[in-house]
Design a protein around this motif. Structure first.
Motif, PDB file in Angstrom:
ATOM      1  N   LEU A   1       0.809  -1.218   0.000  1.00 34.92           N
ATOM      2  CA  LEU A   1       0.000   0.000   0.000  1.00 34.92           C
ATOM      3  C   LEU A   1       0.841   1.266   0.000  1.00 34.92           C
ATOM      4  CD1 LEU A   1      -2.818  -0.945   2.546  1.00 34.92           C
ATOM      5  CD2 LEU A   1      -2.851  -1.118   0.050  1.00 34.92           C
ATOM      6  N   GLN A   2       2.086   1.164   0.495  1.00 31.15           N
ATOM      7  CA  GLN A   2       2.929   2.343   0.625  1.00 31.15           C
ATOM      8  C   GLN A   2       4.150   2.304  -0.288  1.00 31.15           C
ATOM      9  OE1 GLN A   2       3.736   2.289   4.841  1.00 31.15           O
ATOM     10  NE2 GLN A   2       1.573   1.980   5.289  1.00 31.15           N
ATOM     11  N   GLY A   3       4.318   1.214  -1.041  1.00 27.17           N
ATOM     12  CA  GLY A   3       5.398   1.129  -2.015  1.00 27.17           C
ATOM     13  C   GLY A   3       6.792   1.124  -1.406  1.00 27.17           C
ATOM     14  N   GLN A   4       6.952   0.620  -0.189  1.00 29.17           N
ATOM     15  CA  GLN A   4       8.240   0.673   0.486  1.00 29.17           C
ATOM     16  C   GLN A   4       9.080  -0.581   0.242  1.00 29.17           C
ATOM     17  OE1 GLN A   4       8.356   2.386   4.476  1.00 29.17           O
ATOM     18  NE2 GLN A   4       6.173   2.813   4.334  1.00 29.17           N
ATOM     19  N   ASP A   5      10.387  -0.433   0.413  1.00 26.35           N
ATOM     20  CA  ASP A   5      11.330  -1.532   0.232  1.00 26.35           C
ATOM     21  C   ASP A   5      11.506  -2.251   1.564  1.00 26.35           C
ATOM     22  OD1 ASP A   5      13.419  -3.264  -0.174  1.00 26.35           O
ATOM     23  OD2 ASP A   5      14.745  -1.793  -1.128  1.00 26.35           O
ATOM     24  N   ILE A   6      10.802  -3.367   1.738  1.00 27.13           N
ATOM     25  CA  ILE A   6      10.806  -4.071   3.019  1.00 27.13           C
ATOM     26  C   ILE A   6      12.050  -4.932   3.224  1.00 27.13           C
ATOM     27  CG2 ILE A   6       8.306  -4.036   3.264  1.00 27.13           C
ATOM     28  CD1 ILE A   6       8.389  -7.022   2.280  1.00 27.13           C
ATOM     29  N   SER A   7      13.019  -4.834   2.321  1.00 24.75           N
ATOM     30  CA  SER A   7      14.308  -5.494   2.564  1.00 24.75           C
ATOM     31  C   SER A   7      15.232  -4.582   3.362  1.00 24.75           C
ATOM     32  CB  SER A   7      14.968  -5.889   1.244  1.00 24.75           C
ATOM     33  OG  SER A   7      15.365  -4.744   0.505  1.00 24.75           O
ATOM     34  N   GLN A   8      14.802  -3.344   3.579  1.00 24.05           N
ATOM     35  CA  GLN A   8      15.617  -2.367   4.292  1.00 24.05           C
ATOM     36  C   GLN A   8      15.266  -2.344   5.785  1.00 24.05           C
ATOM     37  OE1 GLN A   8      18.123  -0.699   2.614  1.00 24.05           O
ATOM     38  NE2 GLN A   8      17.456  -2.151   1.036  1.00 24.05           N
ATOM     39  N   ILE A   9      16.312  -2.370   6.607  1.00 17.05           N
ATOM     40  CA  ILE A   9      16.118  -2.422   8.050  1.00 17.05           C
ATOM     41  C   ILE A   9      15.304  -1.236   8.561  1.00 17.05           C
ATOM     42  CG2 ILE A   9      17.310  -2.210  10.280  1.00 17.05           C
ATOM     43  CD1 ILE A   9      17.389  -4.996   9.210  1.00 17.05           C
ATOM     44  N   GLU A  10      15.539  -0.048   8.009  1.00 19.20           N
ATOM     45  CA  GLU A  10      14.815   1.122   8.506  1.00 19.20           C
ATOM     46  C   GLU A  10      13.318   1.022   8.246  1.00 19.20           C
ATOM     47  OE1 GLU A  10      16.912   2.412   4.595  1.00 19.20           O
ATOM     48  OE2 GLU A  10      17.352   1.180   6.354  1.00 19.20           O
ATOM     49  N   VAL A  11      12.937   0.381   7.149  1.00 21.63           N
ATOM     50  CA  VAL A  11      11.516   0.181   6.859  1.00 21.63           C
ATOM     51  C   VAL A  11      10.918  -0.820   7.844  1.00 21.63           C
ATOM     52  CG1 VAL A  11       9.846  -0.675   5.159  1.00 21.63           C
ATOM     53  CG2 VAL A  11      11.752   0.786   4.427  1.00 21.63           C
ATOM     54  N   LEU A  12      11.639  -1.906   8.091  1.00 20.98           N
ATOM     55  CA  LEU A  12      11.172  -2.904   9.052  1.00 20.98           C
ATOM     56  C   LEU A  12      11.101  -2.317  10.457  1.00 20.98           C
ATOM     57  CD1 LEU A  12      13.205  -5.987   7.759  1.00 20.98           C
ATOM     58  CD2 LEU A  12      10.783  -5.491   7.377  1.00 20.98           C
TER      59      LEU A  12
END
Length: 202
Positions: free
Chosen positions: A114-125
């Motif tokens: 829904l937000q188009g984020q890169d969930i492989s990145q620690i900051e996103v997680l």
């Protein structure tokens, strides 16, 4: 009586996101205990998708987006294609250990779809973790611990043991398997069957 629902999924699978919307509604109407299990459509360490496969996905995406809107009422804004979901699976095991696995998994799915984020990145997680009330200040160091990777591998091994060849796959009460992104009514019917096995399903 609470009914267990074990869901094998991959965060980068669109139908896994769509099934989460049906299960969210089921949580609002029934007493269920939802647990998310790891499944990798592209196993850890796989080479990046080639140009031909990327083109295939690009051609299929508009139909998937339209279906998501029409049937599930969600507006897809997908994150980067071809990313590694292993860190997100590890983080789910970390969150699960703290009693927030379900909320965290849904936050990660929303971040990607829904937000188009890169969930492989620690900051996103980390942001997903904080959104469900977890302290993610040492998340990178925590996820480097071998036990979380081992927990992911256990989920994958159990999927193989259960002969689950694709996702999403939802198991109600350790007994009733539902494959695919089924609508709420299907899940509600299966749940009733789990609560009362003598009751014929619709």
């Amino acid at each position: 009586m609470s009914v267990s629902v074990d869901v094998w999924s991959d965060f980068v699978c669109p139908f896994c996101f769509l099934v989460s919307t049906s299960l969210k509604r089921l949580e609002e109407t029934h007493d269920i205990e939802l647990t998310w299990h790891a499944f990798e459509l592209r196993p850890f360490g796989s080479p990046p998708p080639d140009a031909q496969y990327r083109q295939f996905i690009a051609e299929k995406t508009p139909a998937m987006v339209a279906m998501a809107k029409a049937q599930y009422g969600v507006d897809i804004q997908q994150g980067p294609f071809g990313i590694d979901s292993r860190w997100a699976h590890r983080a789910t095991k970390w969150a699960e250990q703290q009693g927030a696995g379900n909320g965290f998994a849904k936050a990660v799915l929303a971040a990607y779809w829904l937000q188009g984020q890169d969930i492989s990145q620690i900051e996103v997680l980390a942001a997903c973790a904080e959104s469900v009330g977890l302290d993610a200040s040492n998340l990178a160091a925590s996820l480097a611990e071998p036990l979380y990777d081992a927990a992911v591998e256990e989920d994958i091994a159990l999927a193989q043991q259960l002969r689950l060849s694709g996702v999403p796959a939802s198991v109600f009460a350790k007994r009733y398997l539902v494959v695919g992104a089924q609508p709420y009514d299907v899940f509600a019917d299966v749940l009733q069957q789990a609560l009362d096995p003598q009751q014929p399903s619709n």
